[in-house]
Design an enzyme around this catalytic site. Sequence first.
Site, PDB file in Angstrom:
ATOM      1  N   GLU A  74       0.819  -1.220   0.000  1.00 12.41           N
ATOM      2  CA  GLU A  74       0.000   0.000   0.000  1.00 12.41           C
ATOM      3  C   GLU A  74       0.849   1.264   0.000  1.00 12.41           C
ATOM      4  OE1 GLU A  74      -2.893   0.395   3.171  1.00 12.41           O
ATOM      5  OE2 GLU A  74      -3.710   2.195   2.225  1.00 12.41           O
ATOM      6  N   ASP A  90      -0.836  -5.314   2.881  1.00 14.12           N
ATOM      7  CA  ASP A  90      -1.351  -4.112   3.524  1.00 14.12           C
ATOM      8  C   ASP A  90      -0.737  -4.071   4.926  1.00 14.12           C
ATOM      9  OD1 ASP A  90      -2.718  -1.979   4.609  1.00 14.12           O
ATOM     10  OD2 ASP A  90      -4.588  -2.463   3.566  1.00 14.12           O
ATOM     11  N   ILE A  92      -1.020  -2.024   7.471  1.00 13.08           N
ATOM     12  CA  ILE A  92      -2.093  -1.853   8.477  1.00 13.08           C
ATOM     13  C   ILE A  92      -3.370  -1.579   7.696  1.00 13.08           C
ATOM     14  CG2 ILE A  92      -3.020  -0.571  10.450  1.00 13.08           C
ATOM     15  CD1 ILE A  92      -0.230   0.348  11.174  1.00 13.08           C
ATOM     16  N   ASP A  93      -4.263  -2.528   7.658  1.00 14.15           N
ATOM     17  CA  ASP A  93      -5.572  -2.271   7.061  1.00 14.15           C
ATOM     18  C   ASP A  93      -6.505  -1.856   8.199  1.00 14.15           C
ATOM     19  OD1 ASP A  93      -7.427  -2.349   4.762  1.00 14.15           O
ATOM     20  OD2 ASP A  93      -8.474  -3.715   6.105  1.00 14.15           O
ATOM     21  N   THR A  95      -6.134   1.782   9.160  1.00 12.71           N
ATOM     22  CA  THR A  95      -5.202   2.753   9.747  1.00 12.71           C
ATOM     23  C   THR A  95      -5.911   3.762  10.647  1.00 12.71           C
ATOM     24  OG1 THR A  95      -3.685   2.498   7.895  1.00 12.71           O
ATOM     25  CG2 THR A  95      -3.470   4.516   9.163  1.00 12.71           C
ATOM     26  N   ASP A 228      -6.249  -4.164   0.164  1.00 14.45           N
ATOM     27  CA  ASP A 228      -7.376  -4.342   1.095  1.00 14.45           C
ATOM     28  C   ASP A 228      -8.034  -5.714   0.883  1.00 14.45           C
ATOM     29  OD1 ASP A 228      -7.235  -1.578   1.896  1.00 14.45           O
ATOM     30  OD2 ASP A 228      -8.430  -1.018   0.144  1.00 14.45           O
TER      31      ASP A 228
END
Length: 280
Positions: A74, A90, A92-93, A95, A228
């Site tokens: 990402e 990802d 941190i999906d 955030t 995502d």
Amino acid sequence: MTAVDVDVTELMGVAERVAREAGALVSDGRPDRVTVAATKSSPQDVVTAMDYASEELLRRRLAELRPDDGVLGEERGWQPGGSGVTWVVDPIDGTVNYLYGQPSYAVSVAAVTGPAGVAPDPRTWTVLASCVHAPTLGLTYTAARGAGAWLDGVRLTMGAGPDDLAGCLLGTGFGYLAQRRAVQGRVVAALLPRVRDIRRLGSAAVDLCSVAAGSLDAHYERGLQPWDLAGASLVVTESGGVVVGLRGEPASDEMTVAGPPAVVARLTPLLEELGADSDA
Ligand code: IPD
């Protein structure tokens, strides 16, 4: 083995290993007050220092464990590889949840294969193996193509879902741009009187995995990016669900609908009628 001659169980092990390492970094290293390091498409679309640190860790560990593979992340984009396998990550999906101390966030790691020379795209990729690790929730989802999906090592089998939409608990998410959000609000307003309820939990990867585990009946969202979607989509399909777009198209940033086949078959015509795949 698949067309790219890989062992999907081995790839799942790599995905879980690096996702757990990144998850420990992110959760153990969370400062009391997380600050915004940068904004992207809008002031609402934020990045923290931990998004960058987590992606650096994932890239470094994948380079050590799978040096010939590509990576699409990402925060740092696409780095092609030579093996036919690309890791879609990802860091941190969810955030915004992480920023506020809300527990619903995850590290998502997926191995995909697809057409050579182009960045991984959900319209054309095959997801081979994945892990969605939500460290604060204490949930780890894994999946390997053709082998199954698991939550904390327990095999997931999706139920048929409610008999009608009125009995459905739906998940959804909102984009970061005002015009898109205005349309998404209109769609939610039209759906709400027709379903059991709607949740906006804040991490598409966790939401999609929740559908696999039965804690949501379905999830729909416009605007999901490859990172995502990649990891959680395999968890859904390997647990017996479907992940599709509208109007016969595959899932993509245009629209993603996930759930048990019968529920998705009831939900997609309604979303089409409401123009949920439009920003106008
Ligand atoms: C976001 C989350 C959110 C979804 C957004 C995504 P990020 O990812 O998954 O639930 O509604 O569309 O962009 O920005 O936190 O990685």
